[in-house]
Design an enzyme around this catalytic site. Structure first.
Site, PDB file in Angstrom:
ATOM      1  N   ASN A  78       0.675  -1.318   0.085  1.00 21.52           N
ATOM      2  CA  ASN A  78       0.137   0.104   0.051  1.00 21.52           C
ATOM      3  C   ASN A  78       1.004   1.134  -0.062  1.00 21.52           C
ATOM      4  O   ASN A  78       0.178   2.334   0.162  1.00 21.52           O
ATOM      5  CB  ASN A  78      -1.002  -0.089   1.177  1.00 21.52           C
ATOM      6  CG  ASN A  78      -0.087   0.022   2.769  1.00 21.52           C
ATOM      7  OD1 ASN A  78       1.012  -0.001   2.534  1.00 21.52           O
ATOM      8  ND2 ASN A  78      -1.072   0.177   3.644  1.00 21.52           N
ATOM      9  N   LYS A  79       2.179   1.193  -0.322  1.00 23.85           N
ATOM     10  CA  LYS A  79       2.969   2.234   0.091  1.00 23.85           C
ATOM     11  C   LYS A  79       3.203   3.037  -1.413  1.00 23.85           C
ATOM     12  O   LYS A  79       2.575   2.548  -2.408  1.00 23.85           O
ATOM     13  CB  LYS A  79       4.333   1.827   0.153  1.00 23.85           C
ATOM     14  CG  LYS A  79       4.624   1.410   1.835  1.00 23.85           C
ATOM     15  CD  LYS A  79       3.895   2.398   2.622  1.00 23.85           C
ATOM     16  CE  LYS A  79       4.075   1.729   4.192  1.00 23.85           C
ATOM     17  NZ  LYS A  79       3.549   0.635   4.549  1.00 23.85           N
ATOM     18  N   THR A  80       3.536   4.200  -1.449  1.00 26.65           N
ATOM     19  CA  THR A  80       3.726   5.071  -2.775  1.00 26.65           C
ATOM     20  C   THR A  80       4.483   4.017  -3.993  1.00 26.65           C
ATOM     21  O   THR A  80       3.958   4.128  -4.953  1.00 26.65           O
ATOM     22  CB  THR A  80       4.569   6.338  -2.451  1.00 26.65           C
ATOM     23  OG1 THR A  80       4.025   6.942  -1.501  1.00 26.65           O
ATOM     24  CG2 THR A  80       4.590   7.213  -3.876  1.00 26.65           C
TER      25      THR A  80
END
Length: 416
Positions: A217-219
């Site tokens: 779910n990170k950039t």
């Protein structure tokens, strides 16, 4: 490689409607907006194919390339790819010499990994409150903690939500200068903070050690993975040895050598924390588009600020850096207690197909830490006020204006 829903533990209490559940969207159509989605529309498949065709799937050339390119982006001399941010934090503390009985300062408003790695090493976490508006440590909070605990060996700074703490800005020159004056080493938990900047410098080039997450779910993502950055050659060397069983020779170099290089030595009881090339291949493709992905997240955040900024029943995050310097991993709001309430609001939004999350239930309220260290919630007024009403809204690049409008309209309607 299409977009998918993420439901991992690091998302913290994510509520996503079950598959097939219908919600009344605009025009009466079924609508589901998950809390998080991955966007993989670059060179991910091409780079993964290269790894598969190479015949070498674990740590090798793609991982090395990922480290080199990441180093260029964050301005750090050394980058060490690992299989999670948790691994990076563990390795970083170990390389800083943290051991049994040592004291490590850490904010209570964070994911458990920030503190659990301290216990891995037999050290003791000392929990700190955070500023309510930013959910960050401040220079004043750190100074008070250093005065109270002069024996502290390391400070863990968590760049919450994608915004850097005041590392370089403050009456004492910022958190970093304050720690330097006291002889305290600094490890940055930047799981939320790529790409982010502080005082014109990229996060990753500030403290003694910085640790990044590439969770789904990170950039940018590698599926599972992390990175440790440092300018200290001794720290980098120790991390490289310890991330793969304490072996003193690089297995990839032994594999590609023209001469027999079968012999190696074990110089320390290390760990199995290396990043495979399959993960690094995804990371390389994601890194090529990191700015595009970050900018798309900022677009969503600006929408939320524009629509929700004047509401008296919500507190929005205080932004201390230019918008362009924020990674926009999270957009969290704090629901006022006199409204429908955070927990009921989560349920109502879920009924409309909108996934949300809570970041975080603070560590001083978690059973293990609460009981072991006899933690009183009254010691953490900023974190207490935050967690009682905090709610994270969907924030990812593929959210369109219609999605954002549906989210904000539903939120306003549920608040009444």
């Amino acid at each position: 490689m299409n977009e998918r829903v993420t439901t991992g533990m690091e998302s913290s209490n994510v509520l996503i409607p079950p598959p097939g559940r219908e919600s009344a969207g605009q025009g009466g159509r079924a609508r589901v907006i998950p809390f998080s989605k991955v966007v993989c529309d670059g060179n991910e498949l091409a780079y993964i194919r290269e790894v598969l065709e190479s015949g070498w799937l674990t740590t090798a050339s793609k991982t090395k390339a990922f480290e080199e390119k990441f180093s260029e982006v964050v301005g750090a001399r050394y980058c060490c790819a690992v299989n999670s941010c948790t691994s990076a934090l563990h390795l970083g503390l170990e390389a800083l010499g943290v051991g049994p009985g040592d004291k490590v300062l850490v904010p209570t408003m964070t994911f458990t990994a920030s503190a659990e790695v301290i216990r891995y090493l037999g050290a003791e976490p000392i929990f700190l409150d955070v500023d309510f508006g930013t959910a960050l440590l401040t220079e004043a909070i750190v100074e008070e903690a250093l005065d109270a605990h002069p024996e502290a060996k390391v400070l863990t700074v968590v760049h919450f939500g994608g915004q850097a703490a005041a590392m370089l800005d403050g009456e004492r020159g910022g958190i970093l200068a304050l720690c330097r004056q006291r002889g305290v080493r600094v490890i940055e938990d930047a799981a939320h903070a790529f790409p982010a900047r502080e005082g014109g410098r990229p996060v990753g080039s500030l403290g003694d050690v910085t640790c990044f997450s590439f969770y789904a779910n990170k950039t940018i993502t590698t599926g599972e993975g992390g990175m440790l950055t440092t300018d200290d050659p001794e720290i980098a060397e120790r991390v490289r040895v310890m991330r793969l069983h304490g072996i003193d020779r690089d297995i990839w170099k032994r594999f590609i050598s023209e001469y027999p290089m079968w012999e190696y030595d074990v110089i320390a009881p290390g760990y199995k924390y290396n990043m495979p090339d399959l993960n690094a291949a995804i990371g390389l493709a994601q890194l090529e588009r990191a700015d595009v992905l970050r900018d798309a997240r900022e677009r969503c955040a600006r929408y939320y600020f524009d629509v929700l900024g004047d509401r008296a029943d919500l507190d929005l995050p205080v932004i201390r850096v230019p918008f362009a310097d924020h990674a926009w991993h999270l957009f969290w709001i704090v629901v006022q207690p006199e409204t429908v309430g955070r927990n009921r609001l989560i349920e109502l939004l879920s009924q409309r197909g909108i996934g949300t999350s809570v970041h975080y239930k603070p560590l001083h309220r978690m059973k293990y830490y609460r009981e072991r260290y006899e933690l009183d919630p009254g010691r953490f007024p900023g974190a207490e006020r935050l967690w009682r009403g905090c709610l994270s809204l969907p924030l990812y690049p593929s959210l369109c204006d219609d999605d954002l409008r549906y989210i904000t309209d539903s939120l306003v309607d549920c608040l009444g």
